[in-house]
Design an enzyme around this catalytic site. Sequence first.
Site, short mmCIF file in Angstrom:
data_model
loop_
_atom_site.label_atom_id
_atom_site.label_comp_id
_atom_site.label_asym_id
_atom_site.label_seq_id
_atom_site.Cartn_x
_atom_site.Cartn_y
_atom_site.Cartn_z
N GLU A 57 0.70 -1.30 -0.03
CA GLU A 57 0.26 -0.25 0.12
C GLU A 57 0.47 0.95 0.16
O GLU A 57 1.64 0.93 0.33
CB GLU A 57 -1.11 0.15 0.93
CG GLU A 57 -0.53 -0.41 2.34
CD GLU A 57 -1.01 0.45 3.88
OE1 GLU A 57 -2.02 1.98 3.56
OE2 GLU A 57 -1.31 -0.24 4.62
N LYS A 196 -4.25 -2.94 13.99
CA LYS A 196 -4.50 -1.37 14.53
C LYS A 196 -4.52 -1.53 16.14
O LYS A 196 -5.93 -1.93 16.44
CB LYS A 196 -4.56 -0.44 14.11
CG LYS A 196 -4.17 -0.48 13.02
CD LYS A 196 -4.20 1.14 12.12
CE LYS A 196 -3.37 1.32 10.97
NZ LYS A 196 -3.77 0.41 9.58
#
Length: 908
Positions: A57, A196
């Site tokens: 990404e 996360k």
Amino acid sequence: MFLSTARRGLVKSPFKLRSVRAIASLSQARQSWGNRLVISEEVEHALHTKAPIIALESAIITHGMPHPTNLTTASSLESIIRSRSVTPATVALINGRIHVGLSGNQLEALSDPSSGISKGAVKVSRRDLGPALALGKTGGTTVAGTMYIASSLGIKVFVTGGIGGVHRGAESSMDISADLIELGRTPMAVFCAGAKSILDIPRTLEVLETQGVCVATYGDKQEFPAFYHPSSGCQSPWRVPDSDSAARLIQTSLTLPTPLSTLLAVPIPSEHAEAGAQVQEAVEQAVRESVEQGVDKRGKEVTPWLLKRVGELTQGEALDLNVKLIENNARIGSEVAVRLADLYRSRGSGSGSEQGGEQHASGALYSSKTSPSWSSSGSSASRSGPQLPSSGPNGSLQGSTSVDNNLSAPVVGKSPLSAGSSPVLPSPRVLVFGSAAIDLTSTSTHSLVPRSTTPGSVFVSPGGVGRNIAEAAQNLLPPHSVQMISAYGSEGASGSDPASNPSKTASLERTPLTAHPERALANTLQSTVEESQQCNKNPDAFGKLLMLEFASAGLRTDGLIATEGRSTAVCSLTLERDGDLVAGVADMGIVETVKERQVEEAIRKYRPEMVVFDTNLLEGVIRTLLRTCQELSIPTFCDPTSTPKLPRILPSLISLTLPSSEPTATASSATFSAPPQAHATRKPLKHISPNLLELDLLHSLISAACEDDPELDRRVWGYLNALNLGSEWRNAVERLTASSTSGSGVSSTSIPDADRAWIRTGGVVQKMVGCLPFIDSFWLKASHRGLLHLRISSTRPGSSDSHKSSNTAHSIYQKLDGVHGGKYLVLTHYPAPRINPEDIVSTTGAGDTLVGGLVAGLVGSQVGQGDRGGSESAGEGELHIPAEDEGVWVERALERVKRSLMSRRAVG
């Protein structure tokens, strides 16, 4: 029907050979993305060769990390991946185009907030792709955005730091990351360090279960990691202990009737666990502060705010751990990607990573790794249909057992079957560099039955873009005029090194074929094989067949280069009874072994009248070829081969045509206010033969390069403005494409209006003119619409008997002034040859046959060899009309095209 691009996968035809270089998914993706997609050659090469690839990404570059840590991390990830023989494919949007694979300069620009590209960069998830592309935005792709793009190209593996998930308090905010939904609908393997840690991990795992995503922890424990810490307190449903197990899991999931995603959770290395626990405390504090300040209700702004606050609380420790964990993910992901690629190769499981060689008209643009726009990385030699190398000159490209061969004169040898030694061959008038292959085409009148044999016929023929061009040119020129330089596979039989025993160097040309053709063919193959064995250059099975086909076609073989450890290029196609392609396997990589030194030595040794090449050659080889010919004032002719390969010529065109805007020691300031070609170096490329799709791409690439380089843009427009093409030229083009008229500046041949309307509606003339600063002469192959020739000439068409147009051609022209004074811009349309559709056997090779005929006409119609292909003697930017009328030899070339259309061979 002539010049059909069916072999390039661009139109539907009775012999649709559109996906021969790979399976359909990539080809379909290119058609869908159109010119909004730019793939680096490094990635393209990996896809063609089915090498392992990892998607990365770019939101981590534009939004996730501060500068310069974002750049060093991005560079480190790519280095780690490459060090394990895997290709990194960083995905990003740049100026409204999707880039898959970034150059070093592009990474630097994206990472620097002060750069022109990075300013205003947006975060691009799946939902943002449409508006970001429509508005020409630059942006970093998220997990969801990257998966969507990479999967459309058949990339199976994606590495990131951590995925998005369910935000804390989502029961009231409904803030659930698009990453989770994307994992449920886009089948890929995603490596991460878990979700996360700012997220609600238990609810995140629940949503993944609902979406049908397999979650597995990588390693010896089943705990689901919490990004900075190896354990989140939750268990993963599955565990894989090593890379082999992970690869089997991924391969199985991707080959189910409905392919499924796999989320591989990779814990941060245990040595960082203590530091991770401390960072996790800071995460909890940041989350509390976000609630207190109302930040938790700001949607996609929440994550960047939290990460920034965690960085402040940990004084950079969180950022250091972030880098370490994503680098660890890259290492693990690379190991698994290699195992996964091995599984697909060994089990033959088709997937989207095996992409095709050609695409639709608006297919992807390609750029390289060495600059923001292009690369020297190679991609496989491919076309949508049979294609590859070319013929060779009288000097041999001989050499040692390695690929890096030396140039030496042909050796006269004897064979037990030979009537005697053949004389030394004359120097070639034309050198052709490119691909040469054997094509195997299987057809049946019965329906094909899976996992079983079907009665039918197998047709063996020579192929390859360069080889086809060489044969077509040789058919119209005196014997031994054309030499092709390409590679064939060598089995490396035992024997002495030819470098140390020149007397045993293989000569690949023997008794002339005119006296006793059957015996000559036998002598050629027999003596070639015997001497190849003596000098450790024993051709493989298809190499022997290729040499026999060369001899049968009257082509000299002394330019073929033995390449040990590689297979002679072969393309195997299976067609349905209606001619539609069922499947194809192509082994074309050997053409990439042709080296820059070999090309330069051949050109300098023979100094031919023309050098022809296809774009299967690597970018560096093309640059050396064009530079050498430019220095020696040898005209060049390029067949673009396919849209994926065409961009390989652009860096050389720019650097060799407009090398610098800096004044020389003797230049006056006035010099640099003039158009580039008033003083610049001779253009390296004289002729090019694109089809309509390739012309569109070439024009787009040049336009994009000018947008990125203001100085280049200034010089290009300086050249074009100096042409002073005003209303007179525009009116002439209108008359040519709207009605048949006569009058000043326009020839009077009558052709139906509809036959030329496509020139106007497609902006064809404007695109060719826009490329004139780089290329002198365009031979546009327009299939059944005919051939369009745009050039700058020193002679007005029809001004003398030797320069009259043919009875069927139609020309317009405009006299130029200024720096181009005394010259004419000429546009000629040649109709396609007439042929009954039922007489067409195959369209394969029609375009190559035309190019070979044009090359023969340019070379063979000269008064003397000094004319250099009808262009060089006339001066820079000008095409001197040859002694024989262009219309005569163009019609001769078109007649050869008609013969090819009625033949099963690529060159009839």
